[in-house]
Design a protein around this motif. Structure first.
Motif, PDB file in Angstrom:
ATOM      1  N   TRP A   1     -16.623  68.933  33.396  1.00 41.54           N
ATOM      2  CA  TRP A   1     -18.017  69.288  33.112  1.00 41.54           C
ATOM      3  C   TRP A   1     -18.973  68.448  33.962  1.00 41.54           C
ATOM      4  CZ3 TRP A   1     -20.095  73.301  30.813  1.00 41.54           C
ATOM      5  CH2 TRP A   1     -21.441  73.248  30.446  1.00 41.54           C
ATOM      6  N   ILE A   2     -18.710  67.151  34.018  1.00 42.68           N
ATOM      7  CA  ILE A   2     -19.562  66.268  34.825  1.00 42.68           C
ATOM      8  C   ILE A   2     -19.516  66.702  36.283  1.00 42.68           C
ATOM      9  CG2 ILE A   2     -19.841  63.907  35.690  1.00 42.68           C
ATOM     10  CD1 ILE A   2     -18.805  62.956  32.952  1.00 42.68           C
TER      11      ILE A   2
ATOM     12  N   CYS B   1     -18.830  69.728  37.577  1.00 40.13           N
ATOM     13  CA  CYS B   1     -19.491  71.023  37.802  1.00 40.13           C
ATOM     14  C   CYS B   1     -21.008  70.902  37.778  1.00 40.13           C
ATOM     15  CB  CYS B   1     -19.038  72.045  36.759  1.00 40.13           C
ATOM     16  SG  CYS B   1     -17.365  72.629  37.030  1.00 40.13           S
ATOM     17  N   CYS B   2     -21.535  70.045  36.913  1.00 40.14           N
ATOM     18  CA  CYS B   2     -22.987  69.918  36.768  1.00 40.14           C
ATOM     19  C   CYS B   2     -23.598  68.883  37.702  1.00 40.14           C
ATOM     20  CB  CYS B   2     -23.329  69.558  35.326  1.00 40.14           C
ATOM     21  SG  CYS B   2     -22.988  70.892  34.180  1.00 40.14           S
ATOM     22  N   SER B   3     -22.800  68.222  38.503  1.00 45.59           N
ATOM     23  CA  SER B   3     -23.358  67.210  39.394  1.00 45.59           C
ATOM     24  C   SER B   3     -22.836  67.391  40.819  1.00 45.59           C
ATOM     25  CB  SER B   3     -23.051  65.809  38.861  1.00 45.59           C
ATOM     26  OG  SER B   3     -21.649  65.621  38.762  1.00 45.59           O
TER      27      SER B   3
ATOM     28  N   ARG C   1     -20.362  69.214  42.255  1.00 43.84           N
ATOM     29  CA  ARG C   1     -20.144  70.575  42.747  1.00 43.84           C
ATOM     30  C   ARG C   1     -21.479  71.286  43.003  1.00 43.84           C
ATOM     31  NH1 ARG C   1     -17.073  75.031  39.272  1.00 43.84           N
ATOM     32  NH2 ARG C   1     -18.451  76.693  39.869  1.00 43.84           N
ATOM     33  N   HIS C   2     -22.405  71.116  42.078  1.00 50.35           N
ATOM     34  CA  HIS C   2     -23.727  71.713  42.242  1.00 50.35           C
ATOM     35  C   HIS C   2     -24.403  71.173  43.501  1.00 50.35           C
ATOM     36  CE1 HIS C   2     -28.076  72.165  41.432  1.00 50.35           C
ATOM     37  NE2 HIS C   2     -27.688  73.348  40.982  1.00 50.35           N
TER      38      HIS C   2
ATOM     39  N   SER D   1     -27.383  65.537  36.486  1.00 51.37           N
ATOM     40  CA  SER D   1     -27.123  66.823  35.865  1.00 51.37           C
ATOM     41  C   SER D   1     -27.952  67.894  36.570  1.00 51.37           C
ATOM     42  CB  SER D   1     -27.497  66.794  34.385  1.00 51.37           C
ATOM     43  OG  SER D   1     -27.311  68.048  33.795  1.00 51.37           O
ATOM     44  N   THR D   2     -27.570  69.147  36.381  1.00 51.76           N
ATOM     45  CA  THR D   2     -28.315  70.242  37.004  1.00 51.76           C
ATOM     46  C   THR D   2     -29.583  70.566  36.232  1.00 51.76           C
ATOM     47  OG1 THR D   2     -27.021  71.857  35.776  1.00 51.76           O
ATOM     48  CG2 THR D   2     -26.286  71.313  38.007  1.00 51.76           C
ATOM     49  N   SER D   3     -29.707  70.082  35.019  1.00 48.91           N
ATOM     50  CA  SER D   3     -30.912  70.381  34.229  1.00 48.91           C
ATOM     51  C   SER D   3     -32.012  69.399  34.572  1.00 48.91           C
ATOM     52  CB  SER D   3     -30.611  70.299  32.728  1.00 48.91           C
ATOM     53  OG  SER D   3     -30.256  69.000  32.374  1.00 48.91           O
TER      54      SER D   3
END
Length: 133
Positions: free
Chosen positions: A2-3, A5-7, A9-10, A130-132
């Protein structure tokens, strides 16, 4: 996962878009005619009739700039001003994670010194937490 994908990789997928797309032939926003079907059959006139108009190109460049520019309140990967854990083991794991990110960042910065064009996109200090927003 999760970390990642949201950091990282994004970041790997998105942060280089402006560098690629800011030069319109690399990343045309629209095409007014279909691309050529055979090699060597184009002319300057057919090329100019196919590429997007200036206003379309400026819209996509502006969009890429907004998506790729660094936010004012950037929190680098592994940093968090809020304290979510009180137990010692999670605190130790976070400190180990931050230490490893610092080591990776130093390795990337050292490698970039010898490169003609530095690659900084996956430096942990350049990756958002994070992506948010």
């Amino acid at each position: 996962m999760w970390i990642y994908c949201c950091s990282a990789r994004h970041t790997a997928l998105n942060n280089g878009q402006y560098d690629l797309g800011a030069w319109m032939p690399n990343f045309p926003a629209t095409m007014r005619n279909p691309p050529p079907q055979a090699k060597g059959t184009t002319s300057l006139e057919s090329y100019l009739d196919t590429i997007p108009e200036v206003n379309s190109t400026s819209h996509i460049v502006l969009t890429l700039w907004v998506l790729c520019c660094e936010p004012v309140d950037l929190r680098s990967l592994g940093t968090n001003p809020d304290e979510h854990f009180m137990e010692e083991e999670p605190k130790w794991l976070m400190a180990a994670f931050q230490g490893r990110l610092g080591q990776i960042s130093k390795e990337i910065q050292e490698r970039n010194k010898s490169l003609p064009i530095p690659y900084h996109y996956l430096d942990p200090h350049q990756i958002e937490n994070s992506t948010s927003i």
